[in-house]
Scaffold this active site. Sequence first.
Site, short mmCIF file in Angstrom:
data_model
loop_
_atom_site.label_atom_id
_atom_site.label_comp_id
_atom_site.label_asym_id
_atom_site.label_seq_id
_atom_site.Cartn_x
_atom_site.Cartn_y
_atom_site.Cartn_z
N LYS A 1 2.30 -3.34 7.32
CA LYS A 1 2.51 -3.53 5.88
C LYS A 1 3.96 -3.18 5.50
O LYS A 1 4.57 -3.84 4.66
CB LYS A 1 1.54 -2.66 5.07
CG LYS A 1 0.07 -3.04 5.19
CD LYS A 1 -0.28 -4.40 4.62
CE LYS A 1 -0.24 -4.46 3.11
NZ LYS A 1 -0.71 -5.77 2.58
N THR B 1 0.83 -1.21 0.00
CA THR B 1 0.00 0.00 0.00
C THR B 1 0.86 1.26 0.00
O THR B 1 1.99 1.24 0.51
CB THR B 1 -0.90 -0.01 1.26
OG1 THR B 1 -1.49 1.28 1.43
CG2 THR B 1 -0.12 -0.32 2.53
N ASP B 2 0.30 2.34 -0.52
CA ASP B 2 1.02 3.62 -0.49
C ASP B 2 1.20 4.14 0.94
O ASP B 2 2.02 5.01 1.19
CB ASP B 2 0.31 4.68 -1.36
CG ASP B 2 -1.13 4.98 -0.94
OD1 ASP B 2 -1.64 4.33 0.00
OD2 ASP B 2 -1.74 5.88 -1.55
N GLU B 3 0.40 3.58 1.88
CA GLU B 3 0.47 4.07 3.26
C GLU B 3 1.82 3.78 3.92
O GLU B 3 2.14 4.38 4.95
CB GLU B 3 -0.66 3.47 4.11
CG GLU B 3 -2.01 3.90 3.62
CD GLU B 3 -3.14 3.70 4.62
OE1 GLU B 3 -2.86 3.44 5.81
OE2 GLU B 3 -4.30 3.78 4.20
N TYR C 1 -1.55 -0.38 11.22
CA TYR C 1 -1.79 -1.06 9.95
C TYR C 1 -0.63 -0.82 8.98
O TYR C 1 -0.02 -1.77 8.46
CB TYR C 1 -3.11 -0.58 9.32
CG TYR C 1 -3.19 -0.88 7.82
CD1 TYR C 1 -3.33 -2.17 7.36
CD2 TYR C 1 -3.11 0.16 6.88
CE1 TYR C 1 -3.38 -2.45 5.99
CE2 TYR C 1 -3.17 -0.10 5.52
CZ TYR C 1 -3.30 -1.40 5.08
OH TYR C 1 -3.34 -1.68 3.72
#
Length: 339
Positions: free
Chosen positions: A157, A125-127, A153
């Site tokens: 990741k 994810t870009d997060e 979260y």
Amino acid sequence: MTVLVTGGAGFIGSNFIFFMLGRYPGYRIICLDKLTYAGNFTTLESIKDDPAFRFVKLDICDREGVYGLFEEEKPDIVVNFAAESHVDRSIEDPEIFLRTNIIGTTVLMDACRKYGITRYHQVSTDEVYGDLPLDRPDMFFTEDTPLHASSPYSSSKAGADLLVMAYHRTYGLPVTISRCSNNYGPCQFPEKLIPLMIVNCMNNRPLPVYGEGKNVRDWLYVEDHCKAIDLIVHKGRVGEVYNVGGHNEMANIDIVKLICRELGKSDELITYVADRKGHDLRYAIDPSKIHGELGWLPETAFADGIKKTVRWYLDNRTWWEDILSGEYRERYDRVYVHR
Ligand code: NAD
Ligand code: DAU
């Protein structure tokens, strides 16, 4: 070619399975999913008897079970979507995020090493890059942006991404990673912004906007994400990370107002509520690498994608009503176990 899709009963994984079955008629697709609260077997029910498809209820952290499945099916490609994926839940209770997102990824990669695969693909994810300021529209996440995750979260990741690259360097595992921006489309669990707002709007319930609603996300129609993963898995370079996003940044409040308009409802349903802890301000992807190397570009404009998405929730009321009532939880047992 046998493709193992983990987390395939969730939002993006299920869209990916339908996409792959349509695109590669000769492929065998195995879906491994624990069916957590976010996994919905109903989504896959229409293909349960397709000879090219198999569903296996399993936890990616269950080493013995995962090894058993690899022994039996010998997958060529593994695409790992399985994850705890909701930021708010990770703020409430981080531990399961570490277990599934980090330990689970490790178990899958150990199985890949033991049985041999041609590609392990991690859906990230870009997060993992953290966030960008609201007043710097010139700044974007590139693949070289340092990892700077904010929530439990996104930290889990990011931890998984580091392990994926470590398995490549240490053991030579043929890996790729994609880091995509926010997805929207059919079959998304109604706890995430867009489906939650659609469902609440349809039920004339309050639309809870965090803070002032000014946080910005970069929205991509789910099928465009599936096409990007397909390209990366088949043509992407081993050991590489590819950012995926369509330059479609929007403030949350504008999305919510748009959904109200699509459904013919008034903005009066909008309710401003307490902000998310540590709320990331803005995500924005620079997709030049995947565009330049693999020719990927998003195909669905937001104006069309959001109409299709609203239409899907209007046409599939039972799908989300069963989720809201908890009915969907027993669906797998009824279809597979007790029949
Ligand atoms: P989701 O929550 O809708 O689906 C997750 C699926 O994984 C569910 O079917 C669930 O049952 C399954 N699962 C969870 N724990 C498991 C376990 N221990 N073993 C086996 N299966 C398990 O998530 P999503 O939105 O479809 O996201 C899929 C992946 O894409 C995630 O890895 C997420 O981090 C990533 N991602 C999501 C977005 C987005 O906007 N939704 C954007 C970029 C990346
Ligand atoms: O960027 C990719 C990520 O996008 C994925 O990795 C995650 O799995 C996915 O959940 C998503 O994370 P976000 O936190 O951006 O998505 P969410 O839908 O939870 O929230 C989107 C924005 O809307 C965020 O700024 C918080 C806000 N929000 C969300 C909810 C659920 C609200 O204002 N009200 C809400 O009720």
